[in-house]
Motif scaffolding. Structure first.
Motif, short mmCIF file in Angstrom:
data_model
loop_
_atom_site.label_atom_id
_atom_site.label_comp_id
_atom_site.label_asym_id
_atom_site.label_seq_id
_atom_site.Cartn_x
_atom_site.Cartn_y
_atom_site.Cartn_z
N UNK A 22 0.83 -1.20 0.00
CA UNK A 22 0.00 0.00 0.00
C UNK A 22 0.87 1.25 0.00
N UNK A 23 0.54 2.17 -0.89
CA UNK A 23 1.28 3.42 -0.97
C UNK A 23 2.48 3.37 -1.88
N UNK A 24 2.66 2.25 -2.59
CA UNK A 24 3.82 2.08 -3.47
C UNK A 24 3.33 1.78 -4.89
N UNK A 25 3.79 2.49 -5.90
CA UNK A 25 3.42 2.16 -7.28
C UNK A 25 3.81 0.71 -7.59
N UNK A 26 2.99 0.03 -8.38
CA UNK A 26 3.26 -1.38 -8.66
C UNK A 26 2.78 -1.73 -10.05
N UNK A 27 3.62 -2.45 -10.80
CA UNK A 27 3.28 -2.96 -12.12
C UNK A 27 2.71 -4.36 -11.95
N UNK A 28 1.40 -4.50 -12.08
CA UNK A 28 0.75 -5.78 -11.82
C UNK A 28 1.02 -6.83 -12.89
N UNK A 29 1.50 -6.40 -14.04
CA UNK A 29 1.83 -7.35 -15.10
C UNK A 29 3.24 -7.92 -14.89
N UNK A 30 4.20 -7.04 -14.70
CA UNK A 30 5.59 -7.47 -14.51
C UNK A 30 5.87 -7.85 -13.06
N UNK A 31 4.98 -7.50 -12.15
CA UNK A 31 5.11 -7.79 -10.72
C UNK A 31 6.39 -7.17 -10.15
N UNK A 32 6.62 -5.91 -10.50
CA UNK A 32 7.74 -5.16 -9.96
C UNK A 32 7.27 -3.76 -9.61
#
Length: 497
Positions: free
Chosen positions: A359-369
């Motif tokens: 929570x509160x952190x940008x996240x790429x849900x496709x690359x999981x990074x």
């Protein structure tokens, strides 16, 4: 390594312990950095920052009580030399500019927003705590059968991770375990399942795991991958270790020879010398199925994709056979729609780790990074002030510890550059008033109850000394404690969980 370990143990035994958790007399006006994750990425980042600038204080937050992450809970117990990096991490943790907060879950006990409010920089280095699923029918078991078990959790189980100790698995109902995946973790699992107990007993594998493996009926491991021999992800070193066991290594030798000698394969191997050497090792030490004679067997299978787990008079994994299309460097597995069933006690999936969003952190849900540029976290193309990422969370779950070190160093260099430019200094974190940066941090930690639940590095040293002492008594490097309560008992306190 052993000199430092002896020094650490001596410090603990004789009470020369430096209590630094909530001291406010260090580094007034210094830059303050929070590192989320006490594994290799976190410690290497901290080491680099300490080496590049002296006017800094670093707090490391780790959800487990012990530090070191996968170096403790992921590296195979018979790979003690890989754990030599612990000596460097210990020197970082004992630096007076560093504080360690074990048993602290960022995201539940304390938020990233809390950290950002009082630190100049926050480094996210909490790794990849989940694994990718196969996405097939029957994966989660049926009528008491275990189905497909996470190889990540199996590794954590034999390495003593507390939350993995109740892992549901089956090593007795059949003589075969299927492993889906062709990486180093898969090979580690296969080796542990097939290695003689006297070999494992000299390592830091837990006694609890040894007792279970002593009752194992597993005599055959089938390690299956969807593509061919030139696309495997494991290394020559791992394969060589399998050749040292008293097992038959079985594979489709005709396929290996054909792939290596084809014009495309030959051209590819000219530029992939380590892969060429590995194919030579495989051909030198493998036999065809009909020539296998030893009691234990390791069967390396290619061109098979899992389709479902079948429960009929036992358990089997049904695979679809594949053919390869394209050049070796980009070969794609294409199903033939033909199926092969492999009976087994259980299957392990080892097809990759996955990071989780915080929570509160940008996240790429496709690359999981966490999206980043050179370790600087970005959101919508813009850098997020004072937020950085390192390790698997930065680049994905690939590479070895040396890869993580270089990656962490690059993140640390970016962080130090930004500190020196003054672009990320937090006025509250860098205050030189009587309510100094450390006081503001400690007030926040007290408010969020981290002060009551966290375990210091000095606490860890007591646990470390206990494990080593018990291990030495049993001719092992250490005997790991496998529950939080056992660890807290050693340090003589109770912490809210």
């Amino acid at each position: 390594m052993f000199g430092l370990r002896a020094y650490v143990v001596t410090r603990v035994r004789h009470g020369f312990v430096n209590q630094r958790l909530f001291s406010t007399n260090h580094f007034v006006g210094a830059a303050r950095v929070a590192v989320v994750g006490g594994g290799a990425a976190g410690f290497y980042t901290a080491a680099r920052v300490l080496a590049k600038t002296s006017n800094v204080g670093i707090d490391i937050f780790e959800q487990q009580i012990p530090p070191y992450g996968l170096v403790r809970y992921g590296v195979a117990p018979d790979h003690l030399e890989v754990k030599n990096c612990i000596s460097k991490f210990a020197s970082v943790a004992m630096d007076p500019r560093v504080r360690y907060f074990g048993n602290t879950r960022v995201g539940t006990q304390i938020s990233v927003s809390d950290l950002r409010s009082v630190y100049d920089a926050v480094v996210l280095a909490y790794g990849a705590s989940e694994d990718k699923r196969l996405g097939i029918g029957g994966e989660d078991g049926n009528n008491g059968r275990v189905g497909v078990v996470s190889a990540r959790m199996f590794v954590a189980w034999y390495n003593g991770l507390p939350e993995a100790q109740d892992l549901h698995m089956d090593l007795t109902s059949h003589d075969t375990v299927v492993i889906v995946g062709h990486g180093n973790v898969a090979l580690d699992c296969a080796r542990i399942l097939l290695a003689p107990l006297e070999h494992l007993a000299r390592t830091d594998i837990t006694n609890r795991a040894l007792a279970v493996l002593a009752q194992s009926n597993i005599r055959r491991v089938e390690m299956v991958g969807r593509r061919g021999p030139l696309q495997v992800s494991f290394t020559t070193k791992e394969l060589r270790e399998m050749t040292k066991l008293d097992v038959d290594i079985i594979c489709d030798r005709d396929l290996v020879e054909r792939e290596c000698s084809s014009p495309e394969g030959h051209a590819y191997l000219l530029h992939k010398r380590p892969l060429r050497r590995m194919m030579d090792v495989l051909l030198k030490h493998s036999v065809r199925p009909e020539d296998a004679q030893k009691e234990k067997q390791f069967h390396l299978r290619f061109l098979m994709s899992p389709a479902e787990v079948v429960y009929s008079g036992g358990q089997s994994v049904r695979f679809q056979t594949n053919v390869l299309e394209g050049l070796p460097e980009s070969a794609r597995a294409v199903s033939t729609n033909n199926c092969v069933d492999v009976p087994c006690a259980m299957a392990l999936r080892s097809v990759g780790y996955a990071s989780m969003a915080l929570c509160g952190v940008p996240f790429d849900n496709v690359r999981r990074i966490v999206p980043n540029i050179a370790g600087r976290v970005v959101q919508n193309g813009d850098a997020v002030r004072g937020m950085y990422v390192a390790g698997w969370l930065k680049r994905g779950p690939v590479g070895v510890i040396a890869t993580t070190m270089q990656d962490a160093y690059r993140t640390a260099d970016a962080l130090v550059m930004d500190l020196e430019s003054g672009s990320i200094r937090n006025p509250l974190a860098s205050s030189t008033s009587s309510t100094s940066s450390t006081s503001s941090i400690d007030a926040m930690l007290a408010q969020t109850r981290v002060a009551k639940t966290s375990v210091s590095y000095d606490d860890w040293l007591r646990i470390d000394a206990h494990e080593i002492a018990v291990g030495v008594a049993h001719n092992k490097p250490r005997e790991k404690l496998t529950s939080v309560n056992e660890m807290l008992d050693v340090i003589g306190c109770s912490k809210d969980q």
